[in-house]
Design a protein around this motif. Structure first.
Motif, short mmCIF file in Angstrom:
data_model
loop_
_atom_site.label_atom_id
_atom_site.label_comp_id
_atom_site.label_asym_id
_atom_site.label_seq_id
_atom_site.Cartn_x
_atom_site.Cartn_y
_atom_site.Cartn_z
N LEU A 23 -40.11 -6.70 80.19
CA LEU A 23 -40.15 -8.09 79.49
C LEU A 23 -39.86 -9.04 80.37
N ILE A 24 -38.88 -9.08 81.39
CA ILE A 24 -38.72 -10.15 82.16
C ILE A 24 -38.87 -9.62 83.79
N TRP A 25 -39.14 -10.39 84.50
CA TRP A 25 -39.30 -10.25 86.14
C TRP A 25 -37.93 -11.09 86.77
N SER A 26 -37.34 -10.50 87.71
CA SER A 26 -36.07 -11.19 88.49
C SER A 26 -36.42 -11.30 89.65
N GLU A 27 -35.73 -12.16 90.47
CA GLU A 27 -35.72 -12.23 91.87
C GLU A 27 -34.42 -12.74 92.40
N ARG A 28 -33.89 -12.19 93.37
CA ARG A 28 -32.43 -12.55 94.12
C ARG A 28 -32.50 -13.76 94.60
N ARG A 29 -31.77 -14.53 94.01
CA ARG A 29 -31.63 -15.84 94.73
C ARG A 29 -30.02 -15.83 95.04
N GLY A 30 -29.75 -15.69 96.45
CA GLY A 30 -28.37 -15.65 96.86
C GLY A 30 -27.73 -14.48 96.29
N VAL A 31 -26.59 -14.52 95.37
CA VAL A 31 -25.91 -13.48 94.99
C VAL A 31 -26.07 -13.36 93.43
N GLU A 32 -27.14 -14.23 92.93
CA GLU A 32 -27.58 -14.05 91.55
C GLU A 32 -29.00 -13.76 91.31
N LEU A 33 -29.15 -13.15 90.16
CA LEU A 33 -30.70 -12.80 89.77
C LEU A 33 -31.10 -13.96 88.86
N ALA A 34 -32.30 -14.37 89.51
CA ALA A 34 -33.03 -15.58 88.58
C ALA A 34 -34.17 -14.73 87.92
N SER A 35 -34.21 -14.82 86.58
CA SER A 35 -35.08 -14.11 85.78
C SER A 35 -36.15 -15.17 85.01
N ARG A 36 -37.14 -14.52 84.84
CA ARG A 36 -38.34 -15.29 83.69
C ARG A 36 -39.08 -14.27 83.21
N PRO A 37 -39.59 -14.58 81.91
CA PRO A 37 -40.21 -13.60 81.19
C PRO A 37 -41.51 -13.31 81.78
N ARG A 38 -42.20 -12.49 81.48
CA ARG A 38 -43.53 -11.87 82.21
C ARG A 38 -44.56 -12.22 80.81
N THR A 39 -44.64 -13.41 80.60
CA THR A 39 -45.31 -14.00 79.38
C THR A 39 -46.81 -13.79 79.53
N GLU A 40 -47.50 -14.06 80.82
CA GLU A 40 -48.82 -14.35 80.97
C GLU A 40 -49.42 -12.54 81.15
N GLU A 41 -48.47 -11.86 81.86
CA GLU A 41 -48.97 -10.28 81.85
C GLU A 41 -48.82 -9.64 80.65
N LEU A 42 -47.71 -9.98 79.70
CA LEU A 42 -47.53 -9.17 78.71
C LEU A 42 -48.70 -9.65 77.55
N GLU A 43 -48.96 -10.91 77.56
CA GLU A 43 -50.07 -11.43 76.74
C GLU A 43 -51.29 -10.98 76.86
N THR A 44 -51.69 -10.77 78.24
CA THR A 44 -53.08 -10.23 78.35
C THR A 44 -53.01 -8.73 78.01
N ARG A 45 -51.89 -8.16 78.44
CA ARG A 45 -51.99 -6.48 78.08
C ARG A 45 -51.74 -6.18 76.53
N PHE A 46 -50.59 -7.07 76.01
CA PHE A 46 -50.26 -6.83 74.67
C PHE A 46 -50.29 -7.91 73.83
N PRO A 47 -51.64 -8.58 73.47
CA PRO A 47 -51.63 -10.05 72.72
C PRO A 47 -50.67 -9.80 71.62
N GLY A 48 -50.20 -11.08 71.63
CA GLY A 48 -49.19 -11.11 70.18
C GLY A 48 -47.73 -10.49 70.22
N LEU A 49 -47.43 -9.94 71.39
CA LEU A 49 -46.40 -9.19 71.43
C LEU A 49 -44.94 -10.11 71.50
N ILE A 50 -45.25 -10.98 72.43
CA ILE A 50 -44.26 -12.14 72.58
C ILE A 50 -43.91 -12.77 71.19
#
Length: 92
Positions: A46-73
């Protein structure tokens, strides 16, 4: 808890770390617990994360999820909203 965190991530245009998401969702839990919730959201795809220093910044995988599973979010957020308002998620 995970639905509340996911809701905050979807509402944000930029990435959020777990502390920011907890604060915005007004959740009280240890940071380690929040990190575990984030890990479960990541592992479920459901989310994608990337390391920024000592923290993980995350965002939802909205586009990928909507393409593969329309209406899930929309369904996740609808159920979360209904639960927080104390109503049943009945669609009409």
């Amino acid at each position: 808890m995970r639905a509340a965190l996911f809701n905050e991530l979807v509402q944000e245009t930029d990435c959020l770390n777990c502390t920011d998401a907890m604060s915005r969702a007004k959740l009280k839990m240890p940071k380690s617990t929040c990190s575990q919730h984030y890990q479960i959201l990541r592992e479920s795809g459901l989310i994608w994360s990337e390391r920024r220093g000592v923290e993980l910044a995350s965002r939802p995988r909205t586009e990928e999820l909507e393409t593969r599973f329309p209406g899930l979010i929309k369904s996740i957020l609808y159920a979360y909203e209904a639960e927080t308002e104390g109503t049943s998620p009945v669609r009409g």
